[in-house]
Design an enzyme around this catalytic site. Sequence first.
Site, PDB file in Angstrom:
ATOM      1  N   ASP A 177      -3.795  -7.479   3.316  1.00 49.46           N
ATOM      2  CA  ASP A 177      -4.110  -8.771   3.920  1.00 49.46           C
ATOM      3  C   ASP A 177      -5.592  -8.866   4.258  1.00 49.46           C
ATOM      4  O   ASP A 177      -6.099  -8.082   5.059  1.00 49.46           O
ATOM      5  CB  ASP A 177      -3.280  -8.984   5.189  1.00 49.46           C
ATOM      6  CG  ASP A 177      -1.792  -8.799   4.935  1.00 49.46           C
ATOM      7  OD1 ASP A 177      -1.303  -9.348   3.933  1.00 49.46           O
ATOM      8  OD2 ASP A 177      -1.131  -8.095   5.719  1.00 49.46           O
ATOM      9  N   ASP A 216      -6.647  -2.026   1.698  1.00 48.17           N
ATOM     10  CA  ASP A 216      -5.815  -2.813   2.602  1.00 48.17           C
ATOM     11  C   ASP A 216      -5.358  -4.050   1.826  1.00 48.17           C
ATOM     12  O   ASP A 216      -5.975  -4.444   0.831  1.00 48.17           O
ATOM     13  CB  ASP A 216      -6.630  -3.203   3.838  1.00 48.17           C
ATOM     14  CG  ASP A 216      -5.847  -4.084   4.792  1.00 48.17           C
ATOM     15  OD1 ASP A 216      -4.684  -3.761   5.076  1.00 48.17           O
ATOM     16  OD2 ASP A 216      -6.392  -5.112   5.226  1.00 48.17           O
TER      17      ASP A 216
END
Length: 269
Positions: A16, A14
């Site tokens: 953020d 991922d």
Amino acid sequence: MLGLPGHVTACLFDLDGVLTQTARVHNAAWTRTFDDFLRQRAAASGEPFQPFDPGPDYNRYVDGRPRADGVRSFLASRKIVLPEGTPDDPPEAETVNGLGNRKNVLLLQRLRDSGVEVYPGSVHYLKAATAAGLRRAVVTASANGAEVVAAAGLASLLEARVDGLVARDQGLRGKPHPDTFLAGAKLLGVDPAQAAVFEDALSGVAAGRAGGFGYVIGVDRVGQADELLAHGADRVVKDLADLLDIAEPLTPAARNSAAHHSAAERDPA
């Protein structure tokens, strides 16, 4: 050396909150967007203003989800229904997509003003994974994935990207559905069982578990280790650099064992 089982040959990160410190920028943009909306709604209806909570509300309803899903999920928690609109709605439109686009305008402004910071431990881990020959992709709900990766200087360390624009073009469901992670594994040419998912969001960890991935690592940036484990993480760490240390990061079994020993120390009987 990388804290992964031997069968793992690929890493799906991922963006953020895992690789970049943009989660706090996203949170601030969502808080401003929802508070402005809720304040105007309260003034028009005469009801008390109940602000968006950047802790529980963000983690439960917004974090890791595509923009429209985040808007829809949070509004549902307040029993508010808006027209869907379209992805091209202007930011001032009182629609699900309009509200999401309003948030994106604030986000891009904040990114321009403050830039993109990375987590040094994550960069260290990415370089170690590259040196070890593991395949690497970023999987993010953000429609600004390409810009953030480039601004963070991570493009050379990542082989593939699945972001919000790719998801929309290919009709992929957002997290907690596993579609985007499955697409990332496909781009790298590996089976899900050969890939590890790295996520800080509860919805992202749930997506990794739902997709049958070989290993799911929860990255606890905000003190939600128990929730990450409950949503399906095999292991939880504070930072990706922890996976390079000798000490074993937290696993469900280790957490239960630690809790048992702690209880025994409190009550020797």
